[in-house]
Design an enzyme around this catalytic site. Structure first.
Site, short mmCIF file in Angstrom:
data_model
loop_
_atom_site.label_atom_id
_atom_site.label_comp_id
_atom_site.label_asym_id
_atom_site.label_seq_id
_atom_site.Cartn_x
_atom_site.Cartn_y
_atom_site.Cartn_z
N TYR A 241 -8.83 18.59 -8.65
CA TYR A 241 -7.96 17.86 -7.72
C TYR A 241 -8.12 16.34 -7.93
CZ TYR A 241 -6.57 15.45 -3.48
OH TYR A 241 -6.01 14.54 -2.62
N TYR B 227 1.56 17.27 6.06
CA TYR B 227 0.83 16.52 7.09
C TYR B 227 1.15 15.01 7.04
CZ TYR B 227 -3.35 14.63 9.48
OH TYR B 227 -4.21 13.94 10.29
N LYS C 4 -3.85 20.07 -2.55
CA LYS C 4 -4.89 19.11 -2.15
C LYS C 4 -6.25 19.71 -1.80
CE LYS C 4 -3.82 19.17 2.74
NZ LYS C 4 -3.79 18.46 4.00
N LYS D 87 -5.46 13.15 -9.44
CA LYS D 87 -5.13 11.88 -8.80
C LYS D 87 -5.38 10.73 -9.77
CE LYS D 87 -3.61 13.51 -5.08
NZ LYS D 87 -2.18 13.45 -4.84
N SER E 169 -6.14 9.04 -3.75
CA SER E 169 -7.22 9.39 -2.83
C SER E 169 -8.47 8.58 -3.16
CB SER E 169 -7.54 10.88 -3.00
OG SER E 169 -8.77 11.19 -2.40
N ASP F 38 11.24 22.69 -5.60
CA ASP F 38 9.95 22.43 -6.23
C ASP F 38 10.15 21.19 -7.10
OD1 ASP F 38 7.82 22.34 -8.02
OD2 ASP F 38 7.64 24.52 -8.13
P1 NAD Z 1 0.08 18.73 2.70
O1 NAD Z 1 -0.31 19.93 1.91
O2 NAD Z 1 0.13 18.85 4.18
O3 NAD Z 1 1.50 18.20 2.21
C1 NAD Z 1 1.94 18.31 0.89
C2 NAD Z 1 3.37 18.84 0.93
O4 NAD Z 1 3.84 18.93 -0.41
C3 NAD Z 1 3.49 20.23 1.54
O5 NAD Z 1 4.52 20.24 2.49
C4 NAD Z 1 3.81 21.14 0.36
O6 NAD Z 1 4.62 22.21 0.75
C5 NAD Z 1 4.53 20.16 -0.56
N1 NAD Z 1 4.48 20.47 -2.00
C6 NAD Z 1 3.39 20.70 -2.78
N2 NAD Z 1 3.76 20.90 -4.05
C7 NAD Z 1 5.11 20.80 -4.09
C8 NAD Z 1 6.08 20.87 -5.12
N3 NAD Z 1 5.74 21.13 -6.38
N4 NAD Z 1 7.38 20.70 -4.80
C9 NAD Z 1 7.75 20.43 -3.53
N5 NAD Z 1 6.87 20.33 -2.51
C10 NAD Z 1 5.58 20.52 -2.79
O7 NAD Z 1 -0.89 17.55 2.26
P2 NAD Z 1 -1.10 16.11 2.89
O8 NAD Z 1 -2.42 16.09 3.55
O9 NAD Z 1 0.10 15.71 3.66
O10 NAD Z 1 -1.23 15.25 1.57
C11 NAD Z 1 -0.12 14.58 1.01
C12 NAD Z 1 -0.57 13.90 -0.29
O11 NAD Z 1 -1.64 13.02 -0.01
C13 NAD Z 1 -1.09 14.90 -1.33
O12 NAD Z 1 -0.68 14.46 -2.61
C14 NAD Z 1 -2.60 14.78 -1.19
O13 NAD Z 1 -3.27 15.08 -2.39
C15 NAD Z 1 -2.75 13.30 -0.84
N6 NAD Z 1 -4.00 13.03 -0.11
C16 NAD Z 1 -4.27 13.72 1.03
C17 NAD Z 1 -5.46 13.48 1.71
C18 NAD Z 1 -5.79 14.24 2.96
O14 NAD Z 1 -6.94 14.22 3.36
N7 NAD Z 1 -4.87 14.90 3.60
C19 NAD Z 1 -6.36 12.52 1.22
C20 NAD Z 1 -6.03 11.83 0.06
C21 NAD Z 1 -4.84 12.08 -0.60
C1 UD1 Z 2 -12.83 15.86 1.37
C2 UD1 Z 2 -12.57 16.01 -0.11
C3 UD1 Z 2 -11.82 14.78 -0.63
C4 UD1 Z 2 -10.55 14.54 0.21
C5 UD1 Z 2 -10.99 14.38 1.66
C6 UD1 Z 2 -9.87 14.07 2.59
C7 UD1 Z 2 -14.49 17.36 -0.87
C8 UD1 Z 2 -15.72 17.38 -1.72
N1 UD1 Z 2 -13.82 16.17 -0.81
O1 UD1 Z 2 -13.65 14.76 1.51
O2 UD1 Z 2 -11.47 14.92 -1.98
O3 UD1 Z 2 -9.89 13.38 -0.25
O4 UD1 Z 2 -11.63 15.60 2.06
O5 UD1 Z 2 -9.26 15.18 3.11
O6 UD1 Z 2 -14.10 18.35 -0.30
N2 UD1 Z 2 -18.68 18.11 7.15
C9 UD1 Z 2 -19.58 18.83 7.90
N3 UD1 Z 2 -19.21 20.08 8.36
C10 UD1 Z 2 -17.99 20.62 8.10
C11 UD1 Z 2 -17.06 19.87 7.33
C12 UD1 Z 2 -17.44 18.63 6.87
O7 UD1 Z 2 -20.70 18.39 8.15
O8 UD1 Z 2 -17.73 21.76 8.53
C13 UD1 Z 2 -19.04 16.76 6.70
C14 UD1 Z 2 -19.03 16.56 5.20
O9 UD1 Z 2 -20.26 16.90 4.62
C15 UD1 Z 2 -18.70 15.06 5.11
C16 UD1 Z 2 -17.82 14.80 6.32
O10 UD1 Z 2 -18.08 15.87 7.23
O11 UD1 Z 2 -19.86 14.29 5.25
C17 UD1 Z 2 -16.34 14.77 6.00
O12 UD1 Z 2 -15.98 15.96 5.30
P1 UD1 Z 2 -14.47 16.32 4.93
O13 UD1 Z 2 -13.62 16.20 6.14
O14 UD1 Z 2 -14.47 17.60 4.21
O15 UD1 Z 2 -14.01 15.14 3.97
P2 UD1 Z 2 -14.68 14.57 2.63
O16 UD1 Z 2 -15.90 15.28 2.28
O17 UD1 Z 2 -14.77 13.10 2.79
#
Ligand code: NAD
Ligand code: UD1
Length: 331
Positions: free
Chosen positions: A148, A11, A84, A152, A124, A58
């Site tokens: 998770y 993503y 994640k 981080k 994160s 990988d």
């Molecule tokens: P995502 O799952 O969409 O993307 C991660 C990508 O990494 C995927 O394409 C997956 O196939 C690949 N991957 C995982 N392990 C691998 C490995 N060992 N070797 C090669 N490829 C591998 O997730 P995202 O939402 O794009 O998140 C990207 C990064 O940001 C992650 O590290 C996630 O923890 C961090 N992050 C995401 C969020 C969020 O809300 N999306 C929030 C905070 C931090």
């Molecule tokens: C979650 C993760 C966090 C990650 C973040 C970003 C948990 C405990 N934390 O955070 O580690 O970095 O996503 O992707 O999962 N909510 C509803 N109804 C729903 C879904 C969510 O009310 O069906 C509310 C939740 O209670 C929260 C808000 O929406 O208040 C956001 O939720 P969510 O999108 O899951 O993100 P985080 O909880 O911030």
């Protein structure tokens, strides 16, 4: 400059690859598709109108990463690859620790071997735990409630120690708040595997008619309307934040919050979605979700000042772009 983007088919990695290509960087993507699809690579190229080099590997496998570095002159790494899902990490802690920690160790090791000294890491806001808002980079980190979050915090420490021992190393630890939305083309966005857990994908499932109503987890938090408050950031703003982080990278360790600095409640996000897309989102209040904090939003002054970066897209744009992508998905 040539940038290795691990997890670039995912993503945030896919949107960042587009921002990098637009900014003139060459991009090498390394992904094993454990949470993404091969067609993402073509879509990135289609949107950016440029080619990327792709390795299906990988990144916990040292030999595979070594091979990429030996075949290209790499200038920097953005390390997105990781697992994640918070809930899944509680059920499969070994998989999470192993994938997320070993990948960071392997990449740092190979960077040292090849003298690559620019590194950007996906952290994160979860590392702040239940601190007082707004979260500032100088705050002491509080324990997270799941493996998770721990991966981080640990990866941040590993990279910090590594940079201390290797003064030429430059690392940016980017703490993302809540990324939502999709590229404005509608071609790429967040693909949820199975039943979504995060708020925006749940809202779009209701909009699609796949869920009857949205379950709002708790209406008794100490926030203005009682529902949880988060700092939602458009994924393209986040992507552009990575380009700024790379451009401003200097020796040592630098931590930045990437958010908007604005808190939005669950009810406010529902309202914004309804306004943006003209679709009504029925909801019901249910009990709080275990481990949820009431408020989470960033102090963004450091990124604004040092990276010359500010999120530009508002909450209505995030909702419009998320829906444009989701309604087009053919599953
Ligand atoms: P995502 O799952 O969409 O993307 C991660 C990508 O990494 C995927 O394409 C997956 O196939 C690949 N991957 C995982 N392990 C691998 C490995 N060992 N070797 C090669 N490829 C591998 O997730 P995202 O939402 O794009 O998140 C990207 C990064 O940001 C992650 O590290 C996630 O923890 C961090 N992050 C995401 C969020 C969020 O809300 N999306 C929030 C905070 C931090
Ligand atoms: C979650 C993760 C966090 C990650 C973040 C970003 C948990 C405990 N934390 O955070 O580690 O970095 O996503 O992707 O999962 N909510 C509803 N109804 C729903 C879904 C969510 O009310 O069906 C509310 C939740 O209670 C929260 C808000 O929406 O208040 C956001 O939720 P969510 O999108 O899951 O993100 P985080 O909880 O911030």
């Amino acid at each position: 400059m040539v940038i290795l983007v691990t997890g670039g088919a995912g993503y945030i990695g896919s949107h960042t690859s587009i921002a990098l290509l637009k900014a003139g960087y060459s991009v090498i993507i390394a992904d094993n598709f454990c949470n993404s699809r091969p067609e993402m690579i073509k879509k990135i190229e289609q949107i950016a109108k440029k080619k990327v080099v792709f390795y299906e590997v990988d990144v916990t496998v040292e030999q595979a990463v070594y091979q990429i570095f030996s075949e290209h002159q790499i200038d920097g790494v953005i390390h997105f690859a990781g697992l994640k899902a918070v809930g899944e990490s509680v059920e499969k802690p070994l998989e999470y620790y192993s994938n997320n920690i070993v990948s960071t160790l392997v990449l740092a090791k190979i960077c040292r071997k090849f003298g690559v000294d620019k590194f950007v890491f996906s952290s994160s806001a979860t590392v702040y735990g239940d601190n007082t808002v707004p979260f500032v980079e100088t705050m002491d980190l509080l324990p997270t409630t799941n493996p998770y979050g721990e991966t981080k915090a640990m990866s941040e420490r590993i990279l910090t120690d590594f940079a201390r021992a290797n003064p030429s190393f430059s690392v940016s630890l980017l703490r993302y708040f809540n990324p939502v939305g999709a590229h404005e083309s509608g071609l790429i966005g967040e693909i949820s595997n199975g039943i979504p857990k995060n708020l925006m994908p749940c809202i779009t499932q209701v909009a699609k008619g796949r869920l009857e109503s949205l379950r709002v987890f708790g209406n008794d938090f100490s926030t203005a309307d009682g529902t949880g408050v988060r700092d939602y950031i458009h994924v393209m703003d986040l992507a552009e934040g990575h380009v700024s982080a790379l451009e401003h990278l200097t020796q040592g360790v630098h931590i930045y919050n990437l958010g908007t600095g604005k808190g939005t409640s669950v009810l406010e996000l529902i309202k914004a979605f309804e306004i943006a897309n003209g679709i009504s989102i029925p909801y019901e209040f249910v009990d709080r979700r275990l481990g949820d904090i009431s408020e989470c939003y960033a102090d963004i002054s450091k990124a604004q000042c040092e990276l010359d970066w500010l999120a530009k897209r508002d909450i209505v744009t995030m909702c419009r772009d998320a829906w444009r992508f989701e309604r087009n998905i053919d599953e």
